[in-house]
Design an enzyme around this catalytic site. Sequence first.
Site, short mmCIF file in Angstrom:
data_model
loop_
_atom_site.label_atom_id
_atom_site.label_comp_id
_atom_site.label_asym_id
_atom_site.label_seq_id
_atom_site.Cartn_x
_atom_site.Cartn_y
_atom_site.Cartn_z
N THR A 1 0.76 -1.15 -0.07
CA THR A 1 -0.22 0.00 -0.08
C THR A 1 0.80 1.34 0.05
OG1 THR A 1 -0.03 0.30 2.40
CG2 THR A 1 -1.80 -1.16 1.41
N GLU B 1 -5.75 -3.64 -0.98
CA GLU B 1 -6.20 -4.78 -0.16
C GLU B 1 -7.62 -5.59 -0.56
OE1 GLU B 1 -5.43 -1.70 0.96
OE2 GLU B 1 -4.71 -1.54 2.91
N TRP C 1 -21.42 15.45 9.70
CA TRP C 1 -20.22 15.28 8.65
C TRP C 1 -20.61 15.86 7.32
CZ3 TRP C 1 -16.55 12.69 11.02
CH2 TRP C 1 -17.17 11.77 12.28
N LYS D 1 -15.87 17.32 10.32
CA LYS D 1 -16.94 17.17 11.17
C LYS D 1 -17.16 18.72 11.74
CE LYS D 1 -18.95 13.94 14.64
NZ LYS D 1 -18.59 13.01 15.64
P1 AMP Z 1 -5.11 2.22 -3.07
O1 AMP Z 1 -5.07 0.90 -2.26
O2 AMP Z 1 -4.01 2.90 -3.48
O3 AMP Z 1 -5.80 1.63 -4.56
O4 AMP Z 1 -6.11 2.98 -2.59
C1 AMP Z 1 -7.54 2.74 -2.18
C2 AMP Z 1 -8.30 3.84 -1.78
O5 AMP Z 1 -8.71 4.69 -3.04
C3 AMP Z 1 -9.54 3.54 -1.33
O6 AMP Z 1 -9.88 2.99 -0.11
C4 AMP Z 1 -10.40 4.73 -1.83
O7 AMP Z 1 -10.36 5.73 -0.55
C5 AMP Z 1 -9.89 5.30 -2.67
N1 AMP Z 1 -10.66 4.94 -3.91
C6 AMP Z 1 -10.46 4.27 -5.00
N2 AMP Z 1 -11.33 4.13 -5.86
C7 AMP Z 1 -12.20 5.15 -5.73
C8 AMP Z 1 -13.41 5.51 -6.35
N3 AMP Z 1 -14.07 5.19 -7.44
N4 AMP Z 1 -13.87 6.77 -5.68
C9 AMP Z 1 -13.50 7.25 -4.65
N5 AMP Z 1 -12.36 6.75 -3.88
C10 AMP Z 1 -11.94 5.77 -4.52
#
Ligand code: AMP
Length: 536
Positions: free
Chosen positions: A180, A323, A438, A433
Amino acid sequence: MSLGAMQDWSMRVAHVIDHAAREAPDREIVTHWADGSETRTDWAGIHRDARKMAQALQALGLKKGDKVASLAMNHARHLVSWFGVAGMGGVLHTCNPRLFEDQLEYIVNHAEDRVMIYDAAFQPIIDKMRDKWPGVEHYICFDPPEEFDGVGFEDWIGEQDGDFEWLAVDERDPCMICYTSGTTGHPKGVQYEHRSTMLHAIAGLQPAAFNFSASSVMLPVVPMFHAASWGLPYAGAMAGIKFVFSAVNDPAVLDDLMKREGVTDSAGVPTVWLAHFHYADAKGIELPKLRAATIGGSAAPRFMIERLMKNGTRVQHAWGMTETSPIGTVGGPTADWDDLTFEQQVDKTMKQGRPIFGVELRTVDLDDPTKVLPRDGTSSGALHIRGPWVLKRYFKTDEDAIDAEGWFNTGDVAILHPDGTMQITDRTKDVIKSGGEWISSVELENAAVGHPAVAEAAAIGMYHPKWDERPVLFVVRKEGAECSAEEVVNFLSDKVAKWWLPDAVEFVDDIPHTATGKISKKDLRDRFGDYKLADA
Ligand code: AMP
């Protein structure tokens, strides 16, 4: 001998490439390289080279479970290594070249990578990092320059005859590891297994997801180093699709390739499409006529969805995370689609889609996680997910990252709608907040980027003595464009609730991003640590 009337057929990634080579041997795999040259191979070629690579890795002394790192963009040789490494029982660790040096140092050592295969474009990173990676025994360059005193990929695998039988690994053995790119603490390793990878790819094929068939021509802009490129290489091989890869993310190159190679599908984060729009506008040319565009990684803004849809492209807004292998939800037309107005269709597409079969979602109260929220289209809470391609435990940790019922807390805040659609409203850490209620920073940002002068926007909560927090919107203006704070607030006033309107709009030259191109709220908060609202 197993029980049961059906055959044993273990879920191994090797089956995927065998299938592609058998059923779609001459379907093309095109690569546009960093130096501008182009090469063509096909699934039979990828299969042959993957077997040679597996042999070459064994010749280096690699054994089942050993890790092979890649530091590379999208191209056919990178694709070969996805199957070559898995086929000899190894684990491919796709490193993100945009990570900070200390993160790159950490992940390669933490994964215990023994081989590093990299693009010539990243030679400076390799030169800088070599001494910091004592465990890496071999360096191989995917695309060596003419004058090169190291080992080049083609020469390396060229020494083998390709007569190799895939290792009979267990379904639950790992085949890939991705870290990550969290902004706090060390990156965390997520190991994908043969079984989880196969199930995820099969689910990704379906019309409700990537909708792949032998007629698909996919140019994935999402990098192979980011969350297994959304599983596209595996799903693409299963369907025997034509792939068009570009090792450079230049919109001019992508536009040309899409039009020249008959690309029907593409996938990438919103910034990729934004860059494409800017390029097309500056040149006064039309966007490519894609059948479908998958947008994920961050929320797709309204104007982007509208423009692609008006161009005849089906927009598949997807959500997922490293994940979750990564696909969790994907959007697409529903049965009532043709009865909806264009505006309603865009409204639907703004949400992040429905869970594909295999994963389950739920939301729980942000303050009381024991309270599961109704799927009523209004309650917003912490998003949980579970399923066979969802992380159970981070690499080299002793504790499960899930609760007793298997739920993984995504760190996202979402609303579940009665029709099964999921809508991301924020990250848990980023919700604002105000007076106990929210405010969704994502919705504010999405609305703001619809203003013609706004290139990018990020909303964060700033301390307020009465309301606890109030939103401040940081805005990057488009080059040469003018607009005032008042204009931005006016523009937002019919798009979000009145009490959501930002207390201040600050114009900045840039907004910090993470290594995967997402807005880094943490860096933005650090940068404006001393910021005070006028009435604070
Ligand atoms: P990563 O592990 O780098 O792919 O990041 C994952 C995170 O990206 C998720 O937990 C979300 O916060 C964000 N994310 C992924 N797809 C979207 C989407 N379509 N809209 C908003 N946030 C997203």
